[in-house]
Write an enzyme that holds these catalytic residues in place. Structure first.
Site, PDB file in Angstrom:
ATOM      1  CB  CYS A 297      -1.743   1.671   2.077  1.00 31.24           C
ATOM      2  SG  CYS A 297      -0.766   2.463   3.373  1.00 31.24           S
TER       3      CYS A 297
ATOM      4  CG  HIS B  81       0.905   4.353  -0.992  1.00 30.27           C
ATOM      5  ND1 HIS B  81       1.688   3.455  -1.684  1.00 30.27           N
ATOM      6  CD2 HIS B  81       0.471   3.680   0.105  1.00 30.27           C
ATOM      7  CE1 HIS B  81       1.739   2.309  -1.030  1.00 30.27           C
ATOM      8  NE2 HIS B  81       0.999   2.416   0.059  1.00 30.27           N
TER       9      HIS B  81
END
Length: 233
Positions: A203, A188
């Site tokens: 992430c 992301h």
């Protein structure tokens, strides 16, 4: 989960090499720390060379301001202009990333028998998309999990995509272009430098431009392969 908007159409992408500028202009808009250290750091010469300064191994006002601007740009704290190990480790990583050029899978560690696959090299903090042995996009710098929140290694698959995802775990933090591949770990975008230490909460952080390209190129069920070890973990 909210509405998941799929972008459709053909995306024409050439080979994209990582471009890392090795000099920094001290623009008027660059935020500076209140004070600038007069101390000579242990990596003074290496930092001076990286920034295109006079390489004499001695801290000067010019040196300090240039180092300080670099630290501010990449959220390195403290941003006092000191040529210390954290600042040099960021610069050293940039040099290694640039040296990869357009052949990120030279070592053959990311599988070439899976068709389209997103590869993540934790050691070099690089990611790219390939189809067999053909490079489709990248390599691009990424920001992976810090010590204690390491991005998990291995072969995974994208199982959920949410273009407007907001984290319920980390105080409603926006996670645009989220593509989840391992529990709560996802590709992301973030609004910060890819070299900002110490790293993410697991992430694979990307710039908005990169995350949008990954969104266009990948789909649910596509493979993701994560390998290596992030420096400092």
């Amino acid at each position: 989960m909210g509405d998941i908007r799929r972008r459709r159409g053909i995306v024409a992408l050439g080979l994209t090499a990582l471009v890392t500028p090795l000099t920094l202009a001290l623009g008027a808009g660059t935020a500076q720390a209140a004070t600038c250290t007069t101390g000579t750091g242990p990596y003074q010469k290496q930092v001076e060379k990286f920034l295109g300064l006079t390489v004499d191994g001695k801290q000067s006002v010019t040196d300090c301001k240039a180092v300080q601007a670099f630290q501010t740009k990449h959220q390195i704290s403290p941003n006092s202009g000191y040529a210390g190990p954290v600042t040099w480790s960021v610069m050293d990583l940039m040099i290694k990333q640039k040296a990869v050029g357009t052949n990120p899978n030279k070592d053959g560690k990311c599988p070439t028998d899976k068709g389209r696959i997103a590869c993540v090299n934790l050691t070099l903090q690089l990611s790219w998309i390939q189809d067999g042995s053909k490079l489709i996009y990248g390599p691009v710098p990424v920001r992976t999990g810090r010590d204690g929140y390491e991005t998990r290694t291995g072969l995974k698959k994208i199982y959920w995509r949410d273009i407007d995802h907001v984290s319920s775990l980390y105080n409603n933090v926006p996670m645009p272009y989220s593509q989840f591949f391992d529990g709560g770990q996802a590709f992301h975008s973030v609004d910060k430098s890819m070299w900002s230490p110490p790293g993410s909460h697991g992430c694979v952080n990307m710039t908005k431009t990169t995350a949008a390209k990954y969104w266009d190129l990948l789909r649910n069920g596509d493979d993701v392969f994560v390998y290596g070890r992030k420096p400092g973990t």
